[in-house]
Design an enzyme around this catalytic site. Structure first.
Site, PDB file in Angstrom:
ATOM      1  N   HIS A   1      -1.153  -5.922   1.542  1.00  0.00           N
ATOM      2  CA  HIS A   1      -2.354  -6.761   1.451  1.00  0.00           C
ATOM      3  C   HIS A   1      -2.050  -8.014   0.634  1.00  0.00           C
ATOM      4  CE1 HIS A   1      -5.432  -3.615   2.745  1.00  0.00           C
ATOM      5  NE2 HIS A   1      -5.770  -4.713   3.387  1.00  0.00           N
TER       6      HIS A   1
ATOM      7  N   GLU B   1       0.832  -1.211   0.000  1.00  0.00           N
ATOM      8  CA  GLU B   1       0.000   0.000   0.000  1.00  0.00           C
ATOM      9  C   GLU B   1       0.864   1.259   0.000  1.00  0.00           C
ATOM     10  OE1 GLU B   1      -3.125  -0.094  -0.380  1.00  0.00           O
ATOM     11  OE2 GLU B   1      -3.563  -2.218   0.039  1.00  0.00           O
TER      12      GLU B   1
ATOM     13  N   CYS C   1      -7.238  -2.548   8.494  1.00  0.00           N
ATOM     14  CA  CYS C   1      -5.918  -2.538   7.854  1.00  0.00           C
ATOM     15  C   CYS C   1      -5.428  -1.101   7.665  1.00  0.00           C
ATOM     16  CB  CYS C   1      -5.960  -3.259   6.516  1.00  0.00           C
ATOM     17  SG  CYS C   1      -6.248  -5.035   6.640  1.00  0.00           S
TER      18      CYS C   1
END
Length: 201
Positions: free
Chosen positions: A168, A83, A146
């Site tokens: 992820h 991310e 998350c």
């Protein structure tokens, strides 16, 4: 002379949403204790807003790691996706493991809208792809637990020597009961090892 080891804190979540397992923790707990110049501390965290990030911060306070990588499950994704950004938002249609549902709430009042990851996300993706494992940069970590963890850690360690990112991972094949995208556990674990190797400095 052998290079001194750096400390890496890496986390995975407990199961949520009725699933019996969570691929993030299944992968993290099976990683080696050492990868390159990093000594790994592995930590399972709860899928609960606020509590998950606090658990990481408590461990980081004891460990003083050079880097923190948090790993989470992303049903529907076909690839391992580091991310790039965490946002100051809580929003989801599902409850966390304490039963809480948030709709358009801030994580930290008065804090910046977003932070960029401080580990080399694009280098991680390139290295994973070089192993013929599906990987891509993600520009949204969602607004569930998350992202809650990613944003809180980036806020806490902004301007410090501790670097942070979130990765992820897809479902495992045994979770994909309706044809959802999935990757084998060994493949996910290999991708995480490769990502860690890519941040050696």
């Amino acid at each position: 002379m052998e290079q001194s080891l750096q400390k890496l804190l890496i986390t995975g979540f407990d199961p949520f949403g009725g699933q019996p397992i969570n691929p993030s923790w299944e992968a993290v707990q099976g990683l080696p204790d050492r990868i390159g110049t990093f000594s790994l501390t592995k930590l399972q965290i709860p899928t609960i807003y606020g509590a998950a990030a606090q658990r990481v911060l408590q461990e980081a306070d004891k460990l003083s790691p050079s880097a923190i990588i948090c790993v989470g499950q992303a049903a529907g994704r076909k690839a391992v996706t580091p991310e790039l950004v965490g946002i100051n938002l809580r929003y989801a249609d599902i409850a966390d493991n304490s039963g809480m549902i948030y709709r358009d709430s801030s994580i930290l009042s008065g804090a910046p809208n977003a932070y960029f990851s401080t580990l080399p996300v694009r280098a991680m993706v390139k290295a994973i792809q070089a192993k013929q494992i599906p990987a891509a940069v993600s520009y949204s970590a969602g607004a569930f637990v998350c992202n809650d963890v990613l944003y809180t850690l980036l806020h806490q360690f902004a301007g410090t020597e501790t670097k942070v990112c979130f990765i992820h991972v897809p479902l495992l094949p045994e979770q994909a009961l309706h044809g959802e995208p999935s990757l084998p556990l060994n493949t996910i674990r290999d991708a995480l090892c490769t990502a860690i190797e890519a941040i050696q400095r």
